[in-house]
Write a protein that holds these residues in place. Structure first.
Motif, short mmCIF file in Angstrom:
data_model
loop_
_atom_site.label_atom_id
_atom_site.label_comp_id
_atom_site.label_asym_id
_atom_site.label_seq_id
_atom_site.Cartn_x
_atom_site.Cartn_y
_atom_site.Cartn_z
N ASN A 3 0.82 -1.21 0.00
CA ASN A 3 0.00 0.00 0.00
C ASN A 3 0.85 1.26 0.00
O ASN A 3 0.35 2.35 -0.23
CB ASN A 3 -0.92 0.03 1.21
N LEU A 4 2.14 1.13 0.29
CA LEU A 4 2.99 2.30 0.40
C LEU A 4 3.74 2.65 -0.87
O LEU A 4 4.12 3.79 -1.07
CB LEU A 4 4.02 2.09 1.52
N ALA A 5 4.00 1.68 -1.72
CA ALA A 5 4.80 1.96 -2.91
C ALA A 5 4.48 0.97 -4.02
O ALA A 5 3.84 -0.04 -3.80
CB ALA A 5 6.28 1.90 -2.55
N PHE A 6 4.98 1.30 -5.21
CA PHE A 6 4.79 0.41 -6.34
C PHE A 6 5.49 -0.92 -6.09
O PHE A 6 6.42 -1.00 -5.30
CB PHE A 6 5.35 1.04 -7.62
N ASN A 7 5.10 -1.94 -6.78
CA ASN A 7 5.74 -3.24 -6.66
C ASN A 7 7.04 -3.21 -7.46
O ASN A 7 7.18 -3.80 -8.50
CB ASN A 7 4.79 -4.33 -7.18
N ARG A 21 22.18 6.75 -0.73
CA ARG A 21 21.76 8.08 -0.28
C ARG A 21 21.99 9.16 -1.33
O ARG A 21 21.43 10.24 -1.23
CB ARG A 21 22.42 8.43 1.05
N TYR A 22 22.82 8.88 -2.33
CA TYR A 22 23.05 9.85 -3.40
C TYR A 22 22.31 9.49 -4.68
O TYR A 22 22.61 10.01 -5.74
CB TYR A 22 24.56 9.98 -3.69
N PHE A 23 21.35 8.58 -4.56
CA PHE A 23 20.56 8.16 -5.71
C PHE A 23 19.15 8.74 -5.60
O PHE A 23 18.70 9.09 -4.51
CB PHE A 23 20.50 6.63 -5.76
N PRO A 24 18.43 8.83 -6.71
CA PRO A 24 17.05 9.36 -6.65
C PRO A 24 16.12 8.41 -5.91
O PRO A 24 16.37 7.21 -5.82
CB PRO A 24 16.66 9.46 -8.13
N VAL A 25 15.06 8.97 -5.37
CA VAL A 25 14.03 8.18 -4.70
C VAL A 25 13.23 7.44 -5.76
O VAL A 25 12.92 7.99 -6.82
CB VAL A 25 13.11 9.09 -3.87
N VAL A 26 12.91 6.18 -5.51
CA VAL A 26 12.10 5.38 -6.44
C VAL A 26 10.94 4.76 -5.68
O VAL A 26 10.94 4.69 -4.47
CB VAL A 26 12.93 4.27 -7.12
N GLY A 27 9.93 4.31 -6.43
CA GLY A 27 8.83 3.57 -5.84
C GLY A 27 7.87 4.41 -5.03
O GLY A 27 7.22 3.91 -4.11
N VAL A 28 7.75 5.68 -5.34
CA VAL A 28 6.87 6.58 -4.61
C VAL A 28 5.63 6.88 -5.45
O VAL A 28 5.76 7.24 -6.62
CB VAL A 28 7.59 7.90 -4.25
N LYS A 29 4.48 6.74 -4.85
CA LYS A 29 3.23 7.06 -5.55
C LYS A 29 3.04 8.58 -5.60
O LYS A 29 3.60 9.33 -4.79
CB LYS A 29 2.05 6.42 -4.83
N TRP A 30 2.18 9.02 -6.51
CA TRP A 30 1.86 10.44 -6.67
C TRP A 30 1.34 11.01 -5.35
O TRP A 30 1.74 12.10 -4.92
CB TRP A 30 0.84 10.60 -7.80
N LYS A 31 0.45 10.28 -4.70
CA LYS A 31 -0.12 10.74 -3.43
C LYS A 31 0.97 10.90 -2.37
O LYS A 31 0.97 11.87 -1.61
CB LYS A 31 -1.19 9.76 -2.95
N GLN A 32 1.91 9.98 -2.33
CA GLN A 32 3.01 10.08 -1.37
C GLN A 32 3.88 11.30 -1.64
O GLN A 32 4.32 11.97 -0.71
CB GLN A 32 3.87 8.82 -1.41
N ALA A 33 4.15 11.58 -2.90
CA ALA A 33 4.96 12.74 -3.25
C ALA A 33 4.26 14.02 -2.80
O ALA A 33 4.90 14.93 -2.26
CB ALA A 33 5.22 12.78 -4.75
#
Length: 168
Positions: A3-7, A21-33
């Motif tokens: 429920n928190l992020a994409f599969n 820590r120096y990489f982009p964030v992945v697996g975040v839904k639009w609502k979470q952003a």
């Protein structure tokens, strides 16, 4: 956790491993952003109010007015038009370096299938690349093309024809 992020296979360990820590964030839904933007606004403004000696209200009803000069406007996702403008950096071409994607300027996968890992030239990563691995565009912004997909406030459109011109 589903429920928190994409599969996404990277989500389980990627966000928790200090080496990323120096990489982009992945697996975040639009609502979470969007929720993060709201949280970040509240946190920054509470810190600014504290530094100014003003008691930060606990609820939105008692907001410190922007006109006070103490707080900042709300963080938010950019619109698709704002994103395109920032990504193109004032140029009239699809990319700030020209008309075609380039492994010298972005981590974008293969030439035929976006998102499929491919390392070539300066792009030596099959998955995500560390932030600022490629030169910034003319606005000084890094990683505006390739690497990961980005969320915007509104919807993507192949054409700006018929879209609102007032930013709504």
């Amino acid at each position: 956790r589903s429920n928190l992020a994409f599969n996404d296979p990277y989500v389980e360990h990627y966000l928790r491993y200090p080496g990323f820590r120096y990489f982009p964030v992945v697996g975040v839904k639009w609502k979470q952003a969007n929720e993060y933007a709201r949280w970040r606004t509240a946190k920054v403004n509470a810190d600014l109010a504290e530094k100014a000696g003003i008691a930060a209200p606990e609820t939105g009803a008692g907001r410190i007015p922007l006109e006070s000069g103490v707080v900042i406007p709300a963080y938010r996702l950019p619109t698709e038009a704002e994103w395109e403008y920032a990504a193109r950096a004032g140029t009239s071409t699809p990319y700030p370096w020209g008309r075609a994607a380039s492994h010298e300027n972005a981590n974008y996968g293969t030439d035929t299938v976006a998102g499929v890992g491919f390392a070539s030239g300066r792009d030596k990563w099959v998955a995500t690349s560390p932030v600022a691995s490629f030169p910034p565009n003319q606005f000084g912004l890094y990683d505006m093309h390739g690497n990961v997909m980005q969320w915007v406030e509104d919807c993507f459109s192949d054409s700006y024809s018929g879209l609102p011109t007032d930013g709504s």
